[in-house]
Write an enzyme that holds these catalytic residues in place. Structure first.
Site, PDB file in Angstrom:
ATOM      1  N   LYS A  80       1.020  -1.191  -0.095  1.00 31.82           N
ATOM      2  CA  LYS A  80      -0.029  -0.151   0.018  1.00 31.82           C
ATOM      3  C   LYS A  80       1.211   1.198   0.018  1.00 31.82           C
ATOM      4  O   LYS A  80       2.208   1.269   0.539  1.00 31.82           O
ATOM      5  CB  LYS A  80      -0.475  -0.455   1.151  1.00 31.82           C
ATOM      6  CG  LYS A  80      -2.057   0.665   1.619  1.00 31.82           C
ATOM      7  CD  LYS A  80      -3.305  -0.250   0.361  1.00 31.82           C
ATOM      8  CE  LYS A  80      -4.578   0.464   0.644  1.00 31.82           C
ATOM      9  NZ  LYS A  80      -5.208   0.420   0.373  1.00 31.82           N
ATOM     10  N   GLY A 183     -25.340   2.412   3.974  1.00 29.94           N
ATOM     11  CA  GLY A 183     -24.914   2.660   3.431  1.00 29.94           C
ATOM     12  C   GLY A 183     -24.863   2.492   1.740  1.00 29.94           C
ATOM     13  O   GLY A 183     -24.948   0.993   1.567  1.00 29.94           O
ATOM     14  N   GLY A 185     -24.477   3.457  -0.562  1.00 29.44           N
ATOM     15  CA  GLY A 185     -23.046   3.662  -2.191  1.00 29.44           C
ATOM     16  C   GLY A 185     -23.137   2.870  -3.164  1.00 29.44           C
ATOM     17  O   GLY A 185     -24.142   1.768  -3.714  1.00 29.44           O
ATOM     18  N   VAL A 187     -21.027   0.292  -3.137  1.00 34.97           N
ATOM     19  CA  VAL A 187     -21.189  -1.144  -3.210  1.00 34.97           C
ATOM     20  C   VAL A 187     -22.622  -1.788  -2.593  1.00 34.97           C
ATOM     21  O   VAL A 187     -23.523  -2.451  -2.947  1.00 34.97           O
ATOM     22  CB  VAL A 187     -19.503  -1.791  -2.348  1.00 34.97           C
ATOM     23  CG1 VAL A 187     -20.392  -2.929  -2.010  1.00 34.97           C
ATOM     24  CG2 VAL A 187     -18.802  -1.467  -2.706  1.00 34.97           C
TER      25      VAL A 187
HETATM   26  P1  NAD Z   1     -19.235   5.109  -0.804  1.00 33.62           P
HETATM   27  O1  NAD Z   1     -18.151   6.041  -0.585  1.00 33.62           O
HETATM   28  O2  NAD Z   1     -20.063   5.287  -2.242  1.00 33.62           O
HETATM   29  O3  NAD Z   1     -20.649   4.952  -0.056  1.00 33.62           O
HETATM   30  C1  NAD Z   1     -20.932   4.292   1.899  1.00 33.62           C
HETATM   31  C2  NAD Z   1     -21.888   4.676   1.687  1.00 33.62           C
HETATM   32  O4  NAD Z   1     -22.418   5.486   3.066  1.00 33.62           O
HETATM   33  C3  NAD Z   1     -22.673   6.319   1.576  1.00 33.62           C
HETATM   34  O5  NAD Z   1     -23.579   6.817   0.285  1.00 33.62           O
HETATM   35  C4  NAD Z   1     -22.926   7.354   3.176  1.00 33.62           C
HETATM   36  O6  NAD Z   1     -23.962   8.189   3.051  1.00 33.62           O
HETATM   37  C5  NAD Z   1     -23.451   6.076   3.599  1.00 33.62           C
HETATM   38  N1  NAD Z   1     -23.147   6.183   4.614  1.00 33.62           N
HETATM   39  C6  NAD Z   1     -21.550   6.986   5.169  1.00 33.62           C
HETATM   40  N2  NAD Z   1     -22.133   6.469   7.040  1.00 33.62           N
HETATM   41  C7  NAD Z   1     -23.355   5.983   7.427  1.00 33.62           C
HETATM   42  C8  NAD Z   1     -24.173   5.736   8.205  1.00 33.62           C
HETATM   43  N3  NAD Z   1     -23.949   6.124   9.427  1.00 33.62           N
HETATM   44  N4  NAD Z   1     -25.604   5.243   8.137  1.00 33.62           N
HETATM   45  C9  NAD Z   1     -26.022   5.023   7.010  1.00 33.62           C
HETATM   46  N5  NAD Z   1     -25.215   5.619   5.560  1.00 33.62           N
HETATM   47  C10 NAD Z   1     -23.500   5.926   5.827  1.00 33.62           C
HETATM   48  O7  NAD Z   1     -18.683   3.593  -0.178  1.00 33.62           O
HETATM   49  P2  NAD Z   1     -18.827   2.419  -1.066  1.00 33.62           P
HETATM   50  O8  NAD Z   1     -17.588   2.445  -2.562  1.00 33.62           O
HETATM   51  O9  NAD Z   1     -19.879   2.204  -1.972  1.00 33.62           O
HETATM   52  O10 NAD Z   1     -18.028   2.080  -0.198  1.00 33.62           O
HETATM   53  C11 NAD Z   1     -18.900   0.465   1.203  1.00 33.62           C
HETATM   54  C12 NAD Z   1     -18.136   0.097   2.309  1.00 33.62           C
HETATM   55  O11 NAD Z   1     -16.661  -0.359   1.533  1.00 33.62           O
HETATM   56  C13 NAD Z   1     -16.303   1.270   2.666  1.00 33.62           C
HETATM   57  O12 NAD Z   1     -16.204   0.714   3.465  1.00 33.62           O
HETATM   58  C14 NAD Z   1     -15.196   1.100   1.749  1.00 33.62           C
HETATM   59  O13 NAD Z   1     -14.109   1.231   1.882  1.00 33.62           O
HETATM   60  C15 NAD Z   1     -15.578  -0.460   1.328  1.00 33.62           C
HETATM   61  N6  NAD Z   1     -15.202  -1.091   0.483  1.00 33.62           N
HETATM   62  C16 NAD Z   1     -15.273  -0.642  -0.911  1.00 33.62           C
HETATM   63  C17 NAD Z   1     -14.845  -1.634  -1.613  1.00 33.62           C
HETATM   64  C18 NAD Z   1     -15.188  -1.174  -3.526  1.00 33.62           C
HETATM   65  O14 NAD Z   1     -15.156  -1.701  -4.967  1.00 33.62           O
HETATM   66  N7  NAD Z   1     -15.760   0.356  -3.882  1.00 33.62           N
HETATM   67  C19 NAD Z   1     -13.750  -2.642  -2.059  1.00 33.62           C
HETATM   68  C20 NAD Z   1     -14.198  -3.522  -0.469  1.00 33.62           C
HETATM   69  C21 NAD Z   1     -14.705  -2.383  -0.091  1.00 33.62           C
END
Ligand code: NAD
Length: 359
Positions: A80, A183, A185, A187
């Site tokens: 990393k 959440g 977002g 994913v």
């Molecule tokens: P993102 O930022 O697109 O979405 C996160 C969502 O969570 C947002 O809509 C935000 O408003 C919501 N949120 C934040 N705090 C909250 C709360 N207290 N209650 C309810 N909703 C809340 O992120 P993402 O890319 O969808 O990733 C989500 C998680 O998965 C993260 O922890 C990330 O590290 C992990 N992750 C993502 C990937 C990827 O490919 N994107 C890969 C591995 C791990």
């Protein structure tokens, strides 16, 4: 600041401190373990309070990548990098940003392929394209290839969640199961699509009301208060927002029998894996089931032709299901937490690779 005796050092193979005066670049590249192959991991740009905080973060994240790639069955090691800086301030100075990312690229090139950089918090594809002007050791930037890895992550989470339901609830389908998704977002939304298609009943929460409304309209989801979603009346909880949400307080209030979601570092502390086990909650280790993104990035980085082999990558992501069942079975037989069983399986693969290959 200590390095070799740092609590997170954990035998890192290489830690490189990079500084370039003209652009103001200050970065740390950490390569934890390359037993299974060269290290692949994101490049994070973050306004760290100091060098110590940056070092702790990069060491912890780099080690995590070794475990993640090993469990995902990839021929990759863990690494990393972190750039110490403020992404917003940097965006206001595009020339300095270009110089900084290119200087970072030269540092990656200097490692001769030991580490390949990918996107992470604070960096984007255009930044990585700048890095790529100086080195070929950069992943996830080819146009028309993978693009956003989130749909692949969502698919892997879905497969891991299915395995957890089979193991804990004895069911091979999700019809009518109540799944609470925290959440919505990148994913979380993708996961909802798979779950709705499989006939699950969704309960959803997000801080952004528009995302909740969209899920209600699209999937007939039941909206929940973000403050209450972790204790929702459901069969499965899928945390897809923040880390550290499984702690003494929230575990005591859980009503779900299965926790399976995308969020990184869901356990506030390692001991919470054992607490979940004692409460009869089956926890699908986050770094196992959220590996879909790293799997497609690895396929894209290692592609032999002009396009990456999507079908092969999807088949690889499917294996998350099988690995999850192996880990759940082992945890049950040995009376240990699923998080411990996952760590042990990963360690068997990268600390004793001959044995893992023979197996
Ligand atoms: P993102 O930022 O697109 O979405 C996160 C969502 O969570 C947002 O809509 C935000 O408003 C919501 N949120 C934040 N705090 C909250 C709360 N207290 N209650 C309810 N909703 C809340 O992120 P993402 O890319 O969808 O990733 C989500 C998680 O998965 C993260 O922890 C990330 O590290 C992990 N992750 C993502 C990937 C990827 O490919 N994107 C890969 C591995 C791990």
């Amino acid at each position: 600041m200590t390095v070799f005796s740092h609590p997170e050092f954990d035998g890192h193979e290489r830690v490189v401190f990079v500084q370039e005066a003209a652009s103001g670049l200050k970065a740390i590249i950490a390569v934890h373990d390359t037993t299974l192959g060269p290290a692949l991991g994101g490049c994070r740009l973050w306004p760290y309070a100091g060098d110590e905080e940056a070092l702790t973060d990069v060491l912890r994240l780099s080690r995590g990548m070794t475990y993640k790639s090993a469990l995902a069955g990839l021929s990759l090691g863990g690494g990393k990098s972190v750039i110490l800086g403020d992404a917003r301030a940097l965006r206001r100075e595009p020339r300095r940003a270009e110089a900084l990312f290119r200087a970072f690229g030269r540092a990656v090139e200097g490692l001769g392929g030991l580490y390949t950089a990918a996107e992470d918090v604070g960096t984007s594809v255009p930044d990585l394209e700048l890095v790529g002007r100086e080195t070929g050791h950069v992943a996830g930037v080819a146009k028309g290839q993978v693009g956003d890895p989130s749909p692949y992550t969502a698919y892997g989470v879905f497969r891991g969640l299915q395995a957890a339901v089979t193991h804990r609830l004895g069911r091979n389908d999700l019809k009518g199961l109540r799944v609470a998704v925290q959440g919505l977002g990148h994913v979380g939304q993708g996961l909802c699509e798979h779950l709705a298609e499989a006939g699950a009943k969704l309960i959803v929460a997000d801080l952004e009301q528009a995302r909740v409304e969209a899920a209600v309209a699209r999937f007939g989801a039941e909206p929940a208060d973000p403050a209450a979603i972790l204790a929702a009346d459901c069969d499965v909880l899928a945390p897809c927002a923040l880390g550290g949400i499984l702690n003494d307080e929230t575990i005591g209030a859980l009503r779900a029998k299965v926790v399976a979601g995308a969020a990184n570092n869901q356990l506030a502390e390692p001991r919470h894996g054992e607490l979940l086990r004692r409460r009869g909650v089956l926890y699908a280790p986050d770094y196992l089931i959220n590996a879909g993104g790293i799997i497609v990035i690895a396929y894209e980085a290692g592609r032999r032709g002009p396009r990456f082999e999507r079908a092969a990558a999807m088949a690889h992501i499917d294996r998350i299901h099988e690995t999850a069942l192996e880990i759940f079975g082992r945890a049950e037989r040995e009376g240990i937490a699923t998080s411990t069983a996952a760590d042990r399986l990963a360690e068997e693969r990268f600390k004793r690779p001959g044995r893992a290959r023979a197996a």
